[in-house]
Write an enzyme that holds these catalytic residues in place. Structure first.
Site, PDB file in Angstrom:
ATOM      1  N   HIS A 225       0.853  -1.187   0.000  1.00  0.00           N
ATOM      2  CA  HIS A 225       0.000   0.000   0.000  1.00  0.00           C
ATOM      3  C   HIS A 225       0.888   1.236   0.000  1.00  0.00           C
ATOM      4  CE1 HIS A 225      -4.222  -1.536   1.199  1.00  0.00           C
ATOM      5  NE2 HIS A 225      -3.532  -2.520   0.651  1.00  0.00           N
TER       6      HIS A 225
ATOM      7  N   TYR B 156      -9.155   6.009   6.884  1.00  0.00           N
ATOM      8  CA  TYR B 156      -9.309   6.368   8.295  1.00  0.00           C
ATOM      9  C   TYR B 156     -10.273   7.542   8.314  1.00  0.00           C
ATOM     10  CZ  TYR B 156      -5.175   3.584   9.607  1.00  0.00           C
ATOM     11  OH  TYR B 156      -4.279   2.570   9.833  1.00  0.00           O
TER      12      TYR B 156
ATOM     13  N   PRO C 202      -4.822   0.484  18.379  1.00  0.00           N
ATOM     14  CA  PRO C 202      -4.529  -0.021  17.026  1.00  0.00           C
ATOM     15  C   PRO C 202      -4.516   1.028  15.916  1.00  0.00           C
ATOM     16  CG  PRO C 202      -6.776  -0.569  17.654  1.00  0.00           C
ATOM     17  CD  PRO C 202      -6.151   0.072  18.850  1.00  0.00           C
TER      18      PRO C 202
ATOM     19  N   LYS D 247       0.772  -0.044  14.859  1.00  0.00           N
ATOM     20  CA  LYS D 247       2.151  -0.177  15.303  1.00  0.00           C
ATOM     21  C   LYS D 247       2.450  -1.474  16.065  1.00  0.00           C
ATOM     22  CE  LYS D 247       4.351   3.262  13.735  1.00  0.00           C
ATOM     23  NZ  LYS D 247       4.051   2.686  12.401  1.00  0.00           N
TER      24      LYS D 247
ATOM     25  N   TYR E 247       4.038   6.283  10.050  1.00  0.00           N
ATOM     26  CA  TYR E 247       3.181   5.157   9.647  1.00  0.00           C
ATOM     27  C   TYR E 247       3.989   4.079   8.945  1.00  0.00           C
ATOM     28  CZ  TYR E 247      -1.236   2.923   8.365  1.00  0.00           C
ATOM     29  OH  TYR E 247      -2.282   2.028   8.252  1.00  0.00           O
TER      30      TYR E 247
HETATM   31  C1  PHB Z   1      -6.346  -4.069  10.043  1.00  0.00           C
HETATM   32  O1  PHB Z   1      -6.446  -4.226   8.827  1.00  0.00           O
HETATM   33  O2  PHB Z   1      -6.672  -4.930  10.845  1.00  0.00           O
HETATM   34  C2  PHB Z   1      -5.830  -2.760  10.553  1.00  0.00           C
HETATM   35  C3  PHB Z   1      -5.289  -1.853   9.674  1.00  0.00           C
HETATM   36  C4  PHB Z   1      -4.820  -0.624  10.142  1.00  0.00           C
HETATM   37  C5  PHB Z   1      -4.912  -0.330  11.493  1.00  0.00           C
HETATM   38  C6  PHB Z   1      -5.437  -1.255  12.380  1.00  0.00           C
HETATM   39  C7  PHB Z   1      -5.900  -2.480  11.913  1.00  0.00           C
HETATM   40  O3  PHB Z   1      -4.493   0.889  11.937  1.00  0.00           O
END
Ligand code: PHB
Length: 392
Positions: free
Chosen positions: A76, A205, A294, A298, A386
């Site tokens: 990504h 997000y 989450p 990280k 990130y």
């Molecule tokens: C996930 O795909 O489970 C996932 C992706 C990004 C995050 C947290 C979980 O920040």
């Protein structure tokens, strides 16, 4: 009956941290044993997070050039931040020359288990550690019980707690399992797995007046999505229709592709760092040492960064009797841990809606998001964190 085992490094926990550590130690000619209370099947099928930083992928590739990260994983090159109904892409390679990979943790575990077992690693499932003693001596010991009720005593040169947030190794290091820096959050994530095509190519997000949502993926057929909920929410209290309605209302501008929901869970949010990461001949890595919410993706990456540092320190200690790297382990690991704590807290507070948020709070938050997306410095700060700071 009590069985005694003698090894050089006793690793409690066969998650990503424990398994990668056993590999790095074997590379340095250091024998280890890895024990885990779960079965192999449980380890390989527990759904966890999915984002690997660039440095994590570089390490997995160095460990196994044919790693499936590059075949079934998905690179990504950006994420989208959405707020006030507008999407803003953060272009990782353009800003920092790095990317992330969507590759679920249980796939990393399948790869590492196959690799370690293939290499003859002493790896025991269904073995529950109860306590660790004598860490101030040169012969620390782990006491454990097998699935058949057999008592095991493992005597080692060093003990590593890679056994997650409920670590049984931690009290031997911090004196008390709760001894640490804590932060609770007034929300959690309601997570689903659905059988549906992707609703977006990259992660979204999304901050909305009604709360946060994250649109993530797993494969062309399976998608992972989350929405902010109360910490005590019951994952079974909502119908599928209510779940889709909630998700849909939090990602204005995108029509989500719906499908049957075959897993749902509530993820509690917590920030934690143990007061001590090492004491005598024992150290903590990964969730045993720290937990992050989450939002910054990280968790696993931070565990792997700990392990790289610890493997170097153990190589110096056990192969060259050089104690300096192990004496510096806690201090060096802490620097990255606290940067990751900050980033995870920042992403969380910037994107979620506090239950008591006022109009001022909502508008200030939009101002904060706008300061990030409308500034190259802001976007670069986010992209750097990130995709992950260099390891070690
Ligand atoms: C996930 O795909 O489970 C996932 C992706 C990004 C995050 C947290 C979980 O920040």
């Amino acid at each position: 009956m009590i069985t005694s085992i003698r090894t050089r490094v006793a690793i409690v926990g066969a998650g990503p941290a424990g398994l990668i550590l056993s590999h790095l130690l074997a590379d340095a000619g250091i024998e280890s044993i890895v024990i885990d209370q779960r079965s192999r099947d449980e380890i390989e099928h527990t759904i966890r997070a999915g984002i690997l930083e660039q440095g994590t992928v570089d390490l997995l590739t160095a460990i196994d050039p044919n790693t499936r990260v590059h075949t079934i994983g998905d690179r990504h090159d950006g994420i989208e931040l959405r707020f006030q109904g507008e999407g803003h892409r953060i272009d990782f390679p353009g800003l920092v020359g790095r990317s992330v990979w969507l590759y679920p943790q249980h796939e990393v575990l399948k790869d590492m288990l196959r690799l370690r077992l293939g290499a003859g690693q002493d790896l025991r499932f269904g073995v529950t550690a109860s306590r660790v003693e004598d860490v101030e001596s040169e012969r620390p010991r782990v006491f454990a019980t097998t699935a058949d009720g057999e008592e095991l005593t493992i005597e080692a040169d060093f003990v590593v707690g890679a056994d997650g947030s409920r670590s049984v190794v931690r009290p031997a290091i911090t004196g008390d399992s709760r001894s640490g820096y804590f932060r609770e959050y007034p929300f959690a994530w309601f997570g689903i797995l659905t059988e549906a095509p992707p609703s977006a190519e990259e992660l979204i997000y999304s901050n909305s007046r009604n709360g946060f949502a994250l649109i993530s993926q797993r494969s062309p057929e399976v998608q992972r999505m989350y929405f902010q909920c109360a910490p005590d929410a019951d994952p079974n209290a909502l119908t599928e229709e209510q779940i889709w309605e909630t998700l849909q209302s939090r990602v204005p501008g995108t029509t989500l592709k719906e499908g049957p929901i075959f897993q749902r869970d509530v993820l509690r949010f917590r920030s934690f760092v143990a007061h001590e990461l090492r004491h005598g001949r024992a150290a903590l890595v990964g969730d045993a040492a720290h937990t992050v919410p989450p939002t910054g993706a990280k968790g696993m990456n931070l565990a792997i960064a700990d392990v790289v540092l610890l493997a170097r320190a153990l190589r110096a200690l056990l192969n060259e009797s050089d104690e300096r790297p192990i004496d510096g382990y806690a201090e060096q690991a802490s620097r990255r841990i606290w940067k990751a704590q900050h980033f995870s807290w920042w992403m969380t507070s910037m994107l979620h809606t506090a239950p008591d948020a006022s109009d001022f709070d909502h508008l200030r938050q939009a101002g904060e998001l706008r300061s990030v997306v409308e500034s190259e410095a802001g976007r670069t700060f986010l992209a750097e964190a990130y995709t992950g700071w260099p390891i070690g």
